[in-house]
Design a protein around this motif. Structure first.
Motif, mmCIF file in Angstrom:
data_model
loop_
_atom_site.group_PDB
_atom_site.id
_atom_site.type_symbol
_atom_site.label_atom_id
_atom_site.label_comp_id
_atom_site.label_asym_id
_atom_site.label_seq_id
_atom_site.Cartn_x
_atom_site.Cartn_y
_atom_site.Cartn_z
ATOM 1 N N MET A 1 -21.660 -3.715 -18.726
ATOM 2 C CA MET A 1 -21.282 -3.209 -17.415
ATOM 3 C C MET A 1 -20.255 -4.134 -16.787
ATOM 4 O O MET A 1 -20.415 -5.363 -16.785
ATOM 5 C CB MET A 1 -22.516 -3.125 -16.494
ATOM 6 N N THR A 2 -19.187 -3.566 -16.242
ATOM 7 C CA THR A 2 -18.136 -4.355 -15.625
ATOM 8 C C THR A 2 -18.594 -4.885 -14.275
ATOM 9 O O THR A 2 -19.173 -4.158 -13.471
ATOM 10 C CB THR A 2 -16.865 -3.510 -15.436
ATOM 11 N N ALA A 3 -18.325 -6.158 -14.007
ATOM 12 C CA ALA A 3 -18.714 -6.757 -12.738
ATOM 13 C C ALA A 3 -17.923 -6.142 -11.593
ATOM 14 O O ALA A 3 -16.759 -5.768 -11.745
ATOM 15 C CB ALA A 3 -18.490 -8.266 -12.778
ATOM 16 N N ARG A 4 -18.561 -5.997 -10.428
ATOM 17 C CA ARG A 4 -17.876 -5.492 -9.253
ATOM 18 C C ARG A 4 -16.840 -6.519 -8.795
ATOM 19 O O ARG A 4 -17.008 -7.723 -8.957
ATOM 20 C CB ARG A 4 -18.884 -5.254 -8.119
ATOM 21 N N ASN A 5 -15.751 -6.048 -8.242
ATOM 22 C CA ASN A 5 -14.711 -6.949 -7.744
ATOM 23 C C ASN A 5 -14.301 -6.481 -6.354
ATOM 24 O O ASN A 5 -13.143 -6.197 -6.087
ATOM 25 C CB ASN A 5 -13.511 -6.974 -8.689
ATOM 26 N N GLU A 6 -15.307 -6.378 -5.481
ATOM 27 C CA GLU A 6 -15.082 -5.830 -4.151
ATOM 28 C C GLU A 6 -15.352 -6.873 -3.078
ATOM 29 O O GLU A 6 -15.939 -7.921 -3.335
ATOM 30 C CB GLU A 6 -15.978 -4.618 -3.933
ATOM 31 N N LEU A 7 -14.928 -6.544 -1.876
ATOM 32 C CA LEU A 7 -15.187 -7.363 -0.705
ATOM 33 C C LEU A 7 -16.195 -6.636 0.184
ATOM 34 O O LEU A 7 -16.370 -5.421 0.070
ATOM 35 C CB LEU A 7 -13.871 -7.620 0.048
ATOM 36 N N PRO A 8 -16.855 -7.327 1.080
ATOM 37 C CA PRO A 8 -17.930 -6.696 1.858
ATOM 38 C C PRO A 8 -17.420 -5.661 2.854
ATOM 39 O O PRO A 8 -16.321 -5.774 3.398
ATOM 40 C CB PRO A 8 -18.574 -7.882 2.581
ATOM 41 N N HIS A 9 -18.269 -4.674 3.085
ATOM 42 C CA HIS A 9 -17.992 -3.651 4.087
ATOM 43 C C HIS A 9 -18.491 -4.079 5.463
ATOM 44 O O HIS A 9 -18.028 -3.548 6.482
ATOM 45 C CB HIS A 9 -18.675 -2.339 3.698
ATOM 46 N N PHE A 10 -19.458 -5.005 5.502
ATOM 47 C CA PHE A 10 -19.965 -5.486 6.791
ATOM 48 C C PHE A 10 -20.395 -6.944 6.651
ATOM 49 O O PHE A 10 -20.678 -7.441 5.552
ATOM 50 C CB PHE A 10 -21.147 -4.622 7.266
ATOM 51 N N ILE A 11 -20.453 -7.627 7.804
ATOM 52 C CA ILE A 11 -20.842 -9.036 7.834
ATOM 53 C C ILE A 11 -21.728 -9.268 9.054
ATOM 54 O O ILE A 11 -21.361 -8.910 10.178
ATOM 55 C CB ILE A 11 -19.621 -9.972 7.908
ATOM 56 N N VAL A 12 -22.895 -9.856 8.836
ATOM 57 C CA VAL A 12 -23.749 -10.319 9.931
ATOM 58 C C VAL A 12 -23.276 -11.727 10.277
ATOM 59 O O VAL A 12 -23.402 -12.644 9.464
ATOM 60 C CB VAL A 12 -25.233 -10.322 9.523
ATOM 61 N N ILE A 13 -22.723 -11.906 11.471
ATOM 62 C CA ILE A 13 -22.024 -13.145 11.810
ATOM 63 C C ILE A 13 -22.846 -14.108 12.656
ATOM 64 O O ILE A 13 -22.372 -15.189 13.005
ATOM 65 C CB ILE A 13 -20.689 -12.843 12.524
ATOM 66 N N GLY A 14 -24.068 -13.792 12.972
ATOM 67 C CA GLY A 14 -24.887 -14.704 13.773
ATOM 68 C C GLY A 14 -25.647 -13.931 14.834
ATOM 69 O O GLY A 14 -25.686 -12.701 14.796
ATOM 70 N N ALA A 15 -26.243 -14.690 15.766
ATOM 71 C CA ALA A 15 -26.139 -16.131 15.966
ATOM 72 C C ALA A 15 -27.191 -16.876 15.155
ATOM 73 O O ALA A 15 -28.232 -16.326 14.795
ATOM 74 C CB ALA A 15 -26.324 -16.446 17.454
ATOM 75 N N ALA A 16 -26.885 -18.154 14.892
ATOM 76 C CA ALA A 16 -27.844 -19.002 14.199
ATOM 77 C C ALA A 16 -29.119 -19.140 15.020
ATOM 78 O O ALA A 16 -29.083 -19.226 16.245
ATOM 79 C CB ALA A 16 -27.225 -20.376 13.957
ATOM 80 N N GLY A 69 -22.483 -6.278 1.810
ATOM 81 C CA GLY A 69 -22.460 -7.069 3.033
ATOM 82 C C GLY A 69 -22.919 -8.483 2.787
ATOM 83 O O GLY A 69 -23.382 -8.826 1.691
ATOM 84 N N GLU A 70 -22.775 -9.297 3.785
ATOM 85 C CA GLU A 70 -23.281 -10.672 3.715
ATOM 86 C C GLU A 70 -23.682 -11.135 5.100
ATOM 87 O O GLU A 70 -23.292 -10.548 6.116
ATOM 88 C CB GLU A 70 -22.235 -11.616 3.124
ATOM 89 N N LYS A 71 -24.476 -12.210 5.143
ATOM 90 C CA LYS A 71 -24.874 -12.847 6.390
ATOM 91 C C LYS A 71 -24.585 -14.334 6.307
ATOM 92 O O LYS A 71 -25.016 -15.010 5.371
ATOM 93 C CB LYS A 71 -26.363 -12.647 6.660
ATOM 94 N N SER A 72 -23.837 -14.827 7.291
ATOM 95 C CA SER A 72 -23.639 -16.268 7.459
ATOM 96 C C SER A 72 -23.710 -16.533 8.955
ATOM 97 O O SER A 72 -22.777 -16.215 9.707
ATOM 98 C CB SER A 72 -22.295 -16.729 6.885
#
Length: 287
Positions: A1-16, A69-72
């Motif tokens: 299977m080919t690895a995905r090469n995409e960027l996120p559609h959404f980001i949880v940006i905080g708050a910490a 998506g991702e969360k930082s």
């Protein structure tokens, strides 16, 4: 299977320290969504690694995951981040979870206290930002931070909600976030009952943790096994934190009041309970 090469559609940006892990866990229960478990911190701490490094975080997404998506949680307060995200993923939907800034500051202090990084009372670190950890106070200036994001993103691209709403109506929050990022909601009742509150967790005393640190990786396979957890429970203790005094709480109310007003205007949230003076003697309890 080919690895995905995409960027996120959404980001949880905080708050910490606003329980962003809770919304991440809820979203991860949706098979249409992929989020890496660790926080990439790419746009804050790891930007020098380059775009290929960031894309690698999403390469393992399963084929059935249509939304990435991702969360930082440190993104919200870092002034470098909005322009960086706008430059790479300008259409990413942004999710902001806010917590009463006084509770957030005390929670942040308590995390550092249990890690042995601070050794004084809250007054030493929360009375003024001119100390070794200005983040305790400054990360809660949400209005100041949001203005920087609105310089790079339209208001409708940012969904903001309160920590208190997670506690009172978790299903609605999951539905709102899901609609915002463009996916049908999936609500996990069991996960909704579990909210991160590691300030009340029983942990090993700091000297013991330091002594056992070299064995941390070796011990991972044994975690969860009855004999291991029983042995750990013999030493683990609930941490007693220096309290947040009424006088300091009052000072923090004054410190944050005008910024809270600005946050209300910028995000259209009712934060009047955050601006109200505390009339009882209860100490701030924070995760």
């Amino acid at each position: 299977m080919t690895a995905r090469n995409e960027l996120p559609h959404f980001i949880v940006i905080g708050a910490a320290k606003a329980a962003t892990t809770w919304i991440q866990t809820q979203l991860q229960s949706n098979p249409a969504i992929f989020m890496p478990d660790p926080e990439p911190h790419f746009f804050s701490r790891e930007y020098h690694q380059g775009e290929a490094h960031y894309r690698a975080w999403f390469a393992g997404a399963p084929a059935g995951a249509t939304i990435l998506g991702e969360k930082s949680a440190d993104y919200l307060s870092d002034p470098r981040v909005p322009s960086r995200i706008a430059g790479l993923v300008p259409n990413a939907r942004l999710v902001v979870q806010l917590r009463n800034p006084i509770e957030r500051a005390y929670s942040d202090y308590k995390m550092y206290f249990r890690r042995g990084l601070v050794d004084g009372t809250p007054e030493k670190y929360l009375s003024f930002p001119n100390n070794e950890y200005p983040r305790f106070l400054l990360d809660g200036l949400y209005g100041q931070h949001i203005r920087g994001w609105l310089d790079h993103f339209p208001r409708e691209q940012i969904l903001a909600f309160r920590f208190e709403d997670v506690k009172s109506d978790p299903r609605t929050i999951v539905e709102q976030v899901s609609r915002h990022i463009g996916v049908d909601p999936v609500f996990d009742h069991d996960l909704a009952k579990r909210r991160e509150n590691d300030s009340k967790a029983r942990i090993l005393p700091l000297p013991v943790r330091n002594l056992l640190a070299p064995l941390k990786e070796s011990a991972k396979p044994f975690r969860g096994r009855p004999w291991f957890e029983n042995a750990r429970s013999l030493l683990a203790r609930e941490i007693v934190y220096p309290p947040l005094s009424d006088n300091l709480h009052s000072d923090l109310e004054n410190f944050y009041r005008e910024d809270i007003r600005q946050t209300e205007v910028l995000l259209g949230l009712d934060l009047s309970d955050w601006r109200a003076k505390r009339e009882d003697g209860n100490k701030a309890e924070a995760a």
